[in-house]
Design a protein around this motif. Structure first.
Motif, PDB file in Angstrom:
ATOM      1  N   UNK A   1      48.016  39.799  51.420  1.00 24.31           N
ATOM      2  CA  UNK A   1      48.618  38.624  52.063  1.00 24.31           C
ATOM      3  C   UNK A   1      49.382  37.753  51.068  1.00 24.31           C
ATOM      4  N   UNK A   2      50.054  38.386  50.110  1.00 21.20           N
ATOM      5  CA  UNK A   2      50.890  37.663  49.164  1.00 21.20           C
ATOM      6  C   UNK A   2      50.146  36.996  48.022  1.00 21.20           C
ATOM      7  N   UNK A   3      48.835  37.224  47.918  1.00 25.65           N
ATOM      8  CA  UNK A   3      48.027  36.587  46.873  1.00 25.65           C
ATOM      9  C   UNK A   3      47.272  37.644  46.064  1.00 25.65           C
ATOM     10  N   UNK A   4      46.903  37.268  44.839  1.00 23.36           N
ATOM     11  CA  UNK A   4      46.161  38.162  43.946  1.00 23.36           C
ATOM     12  C   UNK A   4      44.665  37.907  44.120  1.00 23.36           C
ATOM     13  N   UNK A   5      43.932  39.004  44.217  1.00 22.69           N
ATOM     14  CA  UNK A   5      42.464  38.924  44.287  1.00 22.69           C
ATOM     15  C   UNK A   5      41.899  39.736  43.131  1.00 22.69           C
TER      16      UNK A   5
ATOM     17  N   UNK B   1      45.970  30.611  40.261  1.00 24.73           N
ATOM     18  CA  UNK B   1      47.060  30.692  39.283  1.00 24.73           C
ATOM     19  C   UNK B   1      47.110  29.444  38.417  1.00 24.73           C
ATOM     20  N   UNK B   2      47.427  29.623  37.131  1.00 26.18           N
ATOM     21  CA  UNK B   2      47.610  28.489  36.223  1.00 26.18           C
ATOM     22  C   UNK B   2      48.982  27.854  36.397  1.00 26.18           C
ATOM     23  N   UNK B   3      49.938  28.664  36.828  1.00 27.23           N
ATOM     24  CA  UNK B   3      51.295  28.161  37.054  1.00 27.23           C
ATOM     25  C   UNK B   3      51.618  28.317  38.540  1.00 27.23           C
ATOM     26  N   UNK B   4      52.568  27.537  39.008  1.00 29.40           N
ATOM     27  CA  UNK B   4      52.953  27.632  40.414  1.00 29.40           C
ATOM     28  C   UNK B   4      53.821  28.864  40.615  1.00 29.40           C
ATOM     29  N   UNK B   5      53.405  29.722  41.530  1.00 27.60           N
ATOM     30  CA  UNK B   5      54.135  30.961  41.789  1.00 27.60           C
ATOM     31  C   UNK B   5      54.332  31.131  43.292  1.00 27.60           C
ATOM     32  N   UNK B   6      55.341  31.931  43.637  1.00 30.43           N
ATOM     33  CA  UNK B   6      55.638  32.202  45.043  1.00 30.43           C
ATOM     34  C   UNK B   6      54.673  33.247  45.593  1.00 30.43           C
ATOM     35  N   UNK B   7      54.577  33.294  46.884  1.00 31.51           N
ATOM     36  CA  UNK B   7      53.792  34.325  47.559  1.00 31.51           C
ATOM     37  C   UNK B   7      54.431  35.685  47.257  1.00 31.51           C
ATOM     38  N   UNK B   8      53.606  36.685  46.993  1.00 24.46           N
ATOM     39  CA  UNK B   8      54.109  38.011  46.601  1.00 24.46           C
ATOM     40  C   UNK B   8      54.544  38.786  47.837  1.00 24.46           C
TER      41      UNK B   8
END
Length: 195
Positions: free
Chosen positions: A115-119, A127-134
């Motif tokens: 769903x666009x996120x890392x598990x 995330x430590x930095x702001x990133x977009x949905x994958x």
């Protein structure tokens, strides 16, 4: 009879006194400066080197064309940890340019993108930095279990990055890691430590 003083230039009549103390002080400064420059060059040569960021994969953290100083000594006694920005050769290919990416998964972790996120280990990765949905999970759509010397890396610009999600890069073995990116600088005046 009175001596008349001659007008005009007077070469050689009065000798200026050479100030040996001042000369010694200047020479000591020159020697110290040369010694400091030599030590700095040796430290940079032995422990660091410079590489360029190629592409937009690490934006906004690192920009295309920026120079990065790489600390190649940092992982001699420690291991890369999640959040570190590393420099590596994909699959150990010495003919390739260096890749600069952020470590997300470390040895023993199980990585999956849903769903666009890392598990990681079935836990949402903060995330430590702001990133977009994958948008494209690539090979990480299915769980990937990392071996004892394997790392999973992603670019900060998640949807414009060639990284561990793609089979041609895959997981990064420790032996492929050249070092930790620790300082950035560019002709645009951007300077500072890599976060």
């Amino acid at each position: 009879m009175r001596r008349r003083r001659k007008s005009g230039l007077n070469f050689g009549r009065q000798r200026k006194k050479f100030n040996m103390g001042l000369f010694k002080e200047i020479m000591s400064w020159v020697v110290e400066l040369l010694a400091v420059m030599l030590v700095a060059m040796l430290l940079v040569y032995l422990f660091c080197y410079r590489t360029k960021v190629v592409g937009n994969a690490m934006e906004p953290s690192l920009l295309n064309g920026e120079d990065v100083l790489v600390n190649r000594f940092s992982y001699t006694f420690t291991k890369p940890k999640a959040g570190d920005v590393i420099v590596f050769l994909p699959n150990g290919n010495e003919k390739s340019h260096y890749y600069v990416r952020r470590v997300v998964g470390t040895p023993g972790d199980t990585i999956q993108i849903r769903d666009g996120a890392v598990y990681i280990n079935n836990q949402f990765y903060e995330e430590e930095t702001e990133v977009a949905s994958i948008e494209n999970a690539g090979i990480a759509a299915e769980p990937i279990e990392l071996g004892t010397d394997e790392y999973f890396v992603l670019g900060d610009n998640r949807n414009n990055s060639e990284d561990s999600r793609y089979a041609n890069i895959g997981v990064v073995k420790k032996s492929y890691i050249e070092g930790k990116a620790w300082y950035r600088f560019s002709s645009l005046g951007n300077m500072g430590f890599v976060r």
